[in-house]
Structures are given as structure tokens and as C-alpha cells.
Design a protein around this motif. Structure first.
Motif, PDB file in Angstrom:
ATOM      1  N   ALA A 158       0.839  -1.208   0.000  1.00 45.41           N
ATOM      2  CA  ALA A 158       0.000   0.000   0.000  1.00 45.41           C
ATOM      3  C   ALA A 158       0.868   1.249   0.000  1.00 45.41           C
ATOM      4  N   LEU A 159       1.943   1.239   0.812  1.00 49.16           N
ATOM      5  CA  LEU A 159       2.837   2.394   0.867  1.00 49.16           C
ATOM      6  C   LEU A 159       3.446   2.676  -0.497  1.00 49.16           C
ATOM      7  N   ILE A 160       3.912   1.629  -1.174  1.00 43.75           N
ATOM      8  CA  ILE A 160       4.567   1.813  -2.471  1.00 43.75           C
ATOM      9  C   ILE A 160       3.569   2.294  -3.520  1.00 43.75           C
ATOM     10  N   VAL A 161       2.369   1.699  -3.529  1.00 43.27           N
ATOM     11  CA  VAL A 161       1.351   2.110  -4.504  1.00 43.27           C
ATOM     12  C   VAL A 161       0.945   3.564  -4.267  1.00 43.27           C
ATOM     13  N   ILE A 162       0.673   3.914  -2.997  1.00 47.01           N
ATOM     14  CA  ILE A 162       0.285   5.298  -2.675  1.00 47.01           C
ATOM     15  C   ILE A 162       1.416   6.252  -3.009  1.00 47.01           C
ATOM     16  N   ILE A 190      14.941 -14.104  -2.366  1.00 44.95           N
ATOM     17  CA  ILE A 190      15.412 -13.098  -1.415  1.00 44.95           C
ATOM     18  C   ILE A 190      15.835 -11.788  -2.085  1.00 44.95           C
ATOM     19  N   PRO A 191      16.632 -11.804  -3.188  1.00 40.39           N
ATOM     20  CA  PRO A 191      17.011 -10.523  -3.806  1.00 40.39           C
ATOM     21  C   PRO A 191      15.813  -9.690  -4.237  1.00 40.39           C
ATOM     22  N   LEU A 192      14.781 -10.337  -4.789  1.00 39.06           N
ATOM     23  CA  LEU A 192      13.584  -9.608  -5.217  1.00 39.06           C
ATOM     24  C   LEU A 192      12.871  -8.992  -4.015  1.00 39.06           C
ATOM     25  N   ARG A 193      12.809  -9.753  -2.918  1.00 42.85           N
ATOM     26  CA  ARG A 193      12.174  -9.231  -1.708  1.00 42.85           C
ATOM     27  C   ARG A 193      12.959  -8.049  -1.144  1.00 42.85           C
ATOM     28  N   ILE A 194      14.294  -8.145  -1.187  1.00 44.13           N
ATOM     29  CA  ILE A 194      15.143  -7.056  -0.693  1.00 44.13           C
ATOM     30  C   ILE A 194      14.903  -5.792  -1.516  1.00 44.13           C
ATOM     31  N   LEU A 195      14.916  -5.944  -2.841  1.00 50.66           N
ATOM     32  CA  LEU A 195      14.717  -4.786  -3.719  1.00 50.66           C
ATOM     33  C   LEU A 195      13.351  -4.160  -3.521  1.00 50.66           C
ATOM     34  N   PHE A 196      12.338  -4.992  -3.325  1.00 54.07           N
ATOM     35  CA  PHE A 196      10.974  -4.487  -3.233  1.00 54.07           C
ATOM     36  C   PHE A 196      10.649  -3.971  -1.831  1.00 54.07           C
ATOM     37  N   PHE A 197      10.786  -4.855  -0.825  1.00 49.95           N
ATOM     38  CA  PHE A 197      10.323  -4.514   0.516  1.00 49.95           C
ATOM     39  C   PHE A 197      11.248  -3.538   1.244  1.00 49.95           C
ATOM     40  N   TYR A 198      12.547  -3.599   0.988  1.00 45.99           N
ATOM     41  CA  TYR A 198      13.472  -2.709   1.684  1.00 45.99           C
ATOM     42  C   TYR A 198      13.842  -1.503   0.825  1.00 45.99           C
ATOM     43  N   VAL A 199      14.550  -1.762  -0.265  1.00 40.46           N
ATOM     44  CA  VAL A 199      15.037  -0.660  -1.106  1.00 40.46           C
ATOM     45  C   VAL A 199      13.861   0.118  -1.693  1.00 40.46           C
ATOM     46  N   GLY A 200      12.859  -0.598  -2.239  1.00 34.74           N
ATOM     47  CA  GLY A 200      11.703   0.076  -2.835  1.00 34.74           C
ATOM     48  C   GLY A 200      10.938   0.905  -1.826  1.00 34.74           C
ATOM     49  N   ALA A 201      10.665   0.332  -0.654  1.00 34.21           N
ATOM     50  CA  ALA A 201       9.912   1.061   0.373  1.00 34.21           C
ATOM     51  C   ALA A 201      10.676   2.288   0.847  1.00 34.21           C
ATOM     52  N   LEU A 202      11.994   2.169   1.023  1.00 37.77           N
ATOM     53  CA  LEU A 202      12.781   3.314   1.499  1.00 37.77           C
ATOM     54  C   LEU A 202      12.864   4.424   0.454  1.00 37.77           C
ATOM     55  N   ILE A 203      12.978   4.057  -0.817  1.00 33.97           N
ATOM     56  CA  ILE A 203      12.993   5.071  -1.880  1.00 33.97           C
ATOM     57  C   ILE A 203      11.691   5.868  -1.853  1.00 33.97           C
ATOM     58  N   ILE A 204      10.564   5.161  -1.743  1.00 37.51           N
ATOM     59  CA  ILE A 204       9.265   5.837  -1.698  1.00 37.51           C
ATOM     60  C   ILE A 204       9.166   6.728  -0.462  1.00 37.51           C
ATOM     61  N   LEU A 205       9.583   6.217   0.698  1.00 37.27           N
ATOM     62  CA  LEU A 205       9.542   7.002   1.934  1.00 37.27           C
ATOM     63  C   LEU A 205      10.314   8.305   1.787  1.00 37.27           C
ATOM     64  N   LEU A 206      11.515   8.222   1.209  1.00 32.78           N
ATOM     65  CA  LEU A 206      12.375   9.398   1.111  1.00 32.78           C
ATOM     66  C   LEU A 206      11.971  10.334  -0.015  1.00 32.78           C
ATOM     67  N   CYS A 207      11.185   9.837  -0.967  1.00 35.04           N
ATOM     68  CA  CYS A 207      10.619  10.726  -1.990  1.00 35.04           C
ATOM     69  C   CYS A 207       9.460  11.542  -1.400  1.00 35.04           C
ATOM     70  N   ILE A 208       8.662  10.884  -0.553  1.00 32.59           N
ATOM     71  CA  ILE A 208       7.528  11.566   0.069  1.00 32.59           C
ATOM     72  C   ILE A 208       8.014  12.510   1.166  1.00 32.59           C
ATOM     73  N   ASN A 209       8.958  12.012   1.946  1.00 32.34           N
ATOM     74  CA  ASN A 209       9.369  12.670   3.180  1.00 32.34           C
ATOM     75  C   ASN A 209      10.859  12.971   3.144  1.00 32.34           C
ATOM     76  N   PRO A 210      11.314  14.224   3.016  1.00 29.70           N
ATOM     77  CA  PRO A 210      12.751  14.508   3.052  1.00 29.70           C
ATOM     78  C   PRO A 210      13.378  13.918   4.313  1.00 29.70           C
ATOM     79  N   TRP A 211      14.558  13.339   4.204  1.00 30.20           N
ATOM     80  CA  TRP A 211      15.172  12.647   5.333  1.00 30.20           C
ATOM     81  C   TRP A 211      15.355  13.550   6.539  1.00 30.20           C
ATOM     82  N   THR A 212      15.469  14.854   6.296  1.00 27.59           N
ATOM     83  CA  THR A 212      15.665  15.808   7.400  1.00 27.59           C
ATOM     84  C   THR A 212      14.428  15.934   8.286  1.00 27.59           C
TER      85      THR A 212
END
Length: 450
Positions: A160-164, A237-259
Motif C-alpha cells: 500500500a505504501l509503495i502504490v500510494i 530473497i534478492p527480489l524481496r530485498i529490492l521491493f520490501f526494503y530498497v523500494g519502500a525506502l525510496i518511496i519514503l524518502l521521496c515523500i518525506n525529506p530525510w531531514t
């Protein structure tokens, strides 16, 4: 008549969801906030590097598990290739790993509950422990069902986070801190805003985010068709890492500046609050709360079974082998929960520092366990070339990649020595290993005299 065997009531449905959910835990939902504060957007690279390193650890574990049908635990593998002393230390350290991990999850429960209720963290932590203890004393099937639904909730949340997030990126949604944009990844000091040192210091929490990944292979080994399920689970495992970790963090940091993120808060909850959906933020807080409870539940289950197996191999007191009428190792479970309650005590004594101390110890001990897997694989290739030649699931780039990953682990431990937040735990953790070596020596001498 007392039952002498564990009841295996986990279906393939349970194992598959537990395998997916096992790679998503408190380290991502809460710990990533601290890691982001240290590294900024470069945290994405840290998660990617450690994730790929652990994929090679898992490939080594997969080949070892498939090389002999009798392997039921990491202790069995350590004994086969490194001897009984290494097996004793690794078995007890794996128990300690899960105790520390579950303790961190108990502390996290207290942090999440404070989102709604301003009460001391240790109270909800203790309540969570008692509820999970009651459920674990029943049947393994209840554990499987709980973990199935907990894992499903975690997976749906990140989806849901990634889609939103993608929708907000496409429409250029505006928050009170700016526009949702990929530019947020580099617009606030660049990809490495705290320099290379900040990037390196984040690795401890990144390591903690992946703890328990080895359960993917061990769980698959307990299914009816391990020759099919182990390669399938590990290669995903690599697909899960790319999607659940790297993908989720990219979306988080696009929505929310790290600062804008706070090290003490879940960045997932903060992001939904920032988007202006307070109800959704409350729902996400509930999700990360269930995630912490789920991880603590897994920790209880794992630690009790580890003690049970140590008892069966005469490496722990015989009483831990006793099962209740529901085929649950209740004494081993009680001992693990009593030790776990120290997490609630830490929440009371040092609420601000507790999570960081416990996660550091957990990360260090898991580095030992993963290192043992790599060293066992090196020994396996040298001493059993016949098994390696016959393997249908050979670890790629071995043994060269084993040494590379071991070197990475060594570098991470050195980095912990130079960080004020991780140094005390790093200096204290060797006492655990020294104590185990002394205990093994005492047991060996006592056995010789009898």
C-alpha cells in the motif's frame, strides 16, 4: 505418557508467509528512522549492500542444508564442519540472538503504544509478553496462524505504501514540507549528506533489519519437499530485498525529506502523518505494532525450540526437552520469556537507550551466526568435494564471495567500535562468547571425570 516429539502443524501456507514476513520486521519499521538520520538517502545503498551479502550467506546455507537430509539446525551444520565446541557456542549464541531480537521488539511495542497513550513504555511491553506467552503455551498451529496473518498485514502495508507513494509522485502531491518528488533524495545535502562516515555508521541498524533472514532457509528445510522449496525460497530473497526494503525506502524518502524524520519514530507512521492522513497514520502505527508483536512472537517460538534442540543434543539441561500436553516445550519457553522480560525492565530503566543497545548486541551475535555459516561452507567445499560436486544448488562465486562477505562483516564490527552509540555493546558482547567457551570447557572436563 509424556509426549517426546514436537508437533509439526505448520502448513506450506504458514511457512511461505512466515518466510516473507520474516524478512520484514522492527528493524525496517522503527530502526530505519535511526539509520536514515545517520546516513540520509545513502541508507538505500547500505540496505542494498547488506541485503546482497546476506543473499550469498543464504546460498551457502542452502547448499549446506541440501547436502545432507539429517541437518535440522545451524548447530548440526556447525558440529559437522567446525566441531562440537563451535556447535555449542553457535547453538547458544543463536538462542541469545533471538532473545536480543525479541527484546528489541518488546521495547518497540512500548514505543508504538506511546503514539496513542502516554504511559511508561515498560507496561505495554510486559502485557505483550504475557499475552504471547499464553498463546505460545497452546499449540504450534496457533503460532502459525498468528504469524500468517501478521505477515500478511506487513506485506499489504508495504504494498500500500509503495502504490500510494507512486501515485503521489505521479500527481506531484504537495505536503507542508514541499512537493513529493524524486528530487527529495538528493535535494537536502545530496545522497551522502553526513559524508561517508554517516553512511558507514548506519550499517549496524541495517544489519539488525535483516536479522532472522536465515529462517527462510531453515523453514523451507522443514517442508515436505526441501529440494524444491529451499532453492525457491532463497532465490526470491534478492527480489524481496529490492521491493520490501530498497523500494519502500525510496518511496519514503521521496515523500518525506530525510531531514524531517525522527530517529525515535517510525518513518512509516511519520510519512502518513505528513501526507495529511492522520487516520491512516494511526492504522500504520497499529500495523507496525502488530509487526513488533509478530517478531516477538517469532522470537519466543524460536528461542524455546532452540533450547529444546540444545537439550536433545545434551548441550542444555534435560528439563528443556520436556513437552506439555500440547507438544510445546513449556519449560524452555518459560526460561526464554523470563530472560525476555529484561526488555521490559530496560524500557523502564533506560527508555531512550534501550532499543539501540539491544539491537547492537543482536546485530553482533547474528554476524557471528552468519559468519559461522560462511566458514562452514568453506570447510564443506574443502573436506567434502564429493558432496559439493553432486550439489544441485551450488553457491555462486564460492569460496571467494565467502571471504568478501566475512571481510564486510569484520569492517562493520570495526565501525561499531568507533561509534559512541554502539561501542559499549560491542565491548560487552565478547563476554558472552568467553563465558560460553569457559562453560564448554567445564562441561567437557566434567564429562571426562564421569
Amino acid at each position: 505418557m509424556e509426549q517426546r516429539e514436537l508437533k509439526r502443524d505448520l502448513s506450506n501456507r504458514h511457512v511461505q508467509l512466515i518466510a516473507i514476513g520474516g524478512t520484514i520486521g522492527t528493524g525496517l519499521f522503527l530502526g530505519s528512522g535511526k539509520a536514515i538520520q545517520l546516513a540520509g538517502p545513502s541508507i538505500i545503498f547500505a540496505y542494498f549492500i547488506v541485503g546482497i551479502a546476506l543473499f550469498f550467506v543464504m546460498r551457502s546455507l542452502g547448499e549446506l542444508l541440501l547436502s545432507k537430509a539429517g541437518y535440522q539446525s545451524l548447530t548440526d551444520i556447525a558440529e559437522a564442519y567446525l566441531g562440537p565446541r563451535a556447535a555449542f557456542v553457535t547453538g547458544w549464541t543463536y538462542w541469545f540472538c533471538w532473545i536480543m531480537t525479541a527484546m528489541a521488539d518488546v521495547i518497540a511495542v512500548g514505543v508504538y503504544v506511546k503514539y496513542w497513550f502516554d504511559i511508561p513504555q515498560w507496561i505495554p511491553a510486559l502485557i505483550c509478553l504475557l499475552i504471547l506467552l499464553g498463546l505460545n503455551l497452546l499449540t504450534v498451529k496457533i503460532f502459525g496462524e498468528l504469524e500468517f496473518w501478521f505477515a500478511l498485514i506487513k506485506v499489504i502495508t508495504i504494498l500500500a505504501l509503495i502504490v500510494i507513494g507512486v501515485i503521489l509522485l505521479v500527481i506531484g502531491f504537495k505536503t507542508h514540507t514541499g512537493t513529493v518528488s524524486a528530487a527529495n533524495l538528493w535535494a537536502h545535502g545530496g545522497l551522502f549528506p553526513n559524508g561517508f562516515s554517516g553512511f558507514l555508521l548506519s550499517f549496524q541498524m541495517v544489519i539488525f533489519a535483516y536479522v532472522g533472514v536465515e529462517l527462510v532457509g531453515v523453514s523451507a528445510a522443514e517442508t515436505s519437499n526441501p529440494k524444491k522449496n529451499i532453492p525457491s525460497a532463497i532465490n526470491k530473497i534478492p527480489l524481496r530485498i529490492l521491493f520490501f526494503y530498497v523500494g519502500a525506502l525510496i518511496i519514503l524518502l521521496c515523500i518525506n525529506p530525510w531531514t524531517q524524520l525522527n530517529a525515535a519514530e517510525s518513518p512509516f507512521v511519520k510519512t502518513f502523518s505528513l501526507v495529511g492522513i492522520p487516520l491512516a497514520a494511526g492504522i500504520i502505527n497499529f500495523v507496525v505494532l502488530t509487526s513488533a508483536a509478530s517478531a516477538c512472537n517469532s522470537g519466543m517460538f524460536s528461542t524455546s525450540r532452540i533450547l529444546y534442540n540444545l537439550s536433545k543434543t545434551k548441550q542444555a539441561p534435560a528439563s528443556f526437552e520436556k513437552l506439555n500436553k500440547n507438544h510445546v516445550p513449556s519449560r524452555a519457553l518459560w526460561v526464554s520469556v523470563i530472560v525476555l522480560s529484561a526488555g521490559a525492565l530496560l524500557s523502564k530503566l533506560i527508555p531512550e537507550e534501550a532499543f539501540g543497545i539491544v539491537t547492537t548486541i543482536s546485530a553482533i551475535c547474528f554476524i557471528w551466526v552468519w559468519g559461522v555459516i560462511l566458514v562452514c561452507h568453506i570447510r564443506y567445499r574443502k573436506t567434502r568435494p564429493d558432496l559439493h560436486a553432486a550439489s544441485t544448488f551450488k553457491a555462486p562465486f564460492a569460496p571467494f564471495i565467502n571471504y568478501v562477505v566475512l571481510a564486510l562483516f569484520a569492517v562493520i564490527l570495526v565501525i561499531m567500535l568507533f561509534a559512541d552509540a554502539t561501542r559499549p555493546a560491542l565491548l560487552l558482547t565478547p563476554l558472552w562468547f568467553i563465558g560460553l567457551f569457559i562453560l564448554y570447557w567445564m562441561r567437557k572436563n566434567r564429562a571426562k571425570r564421569t
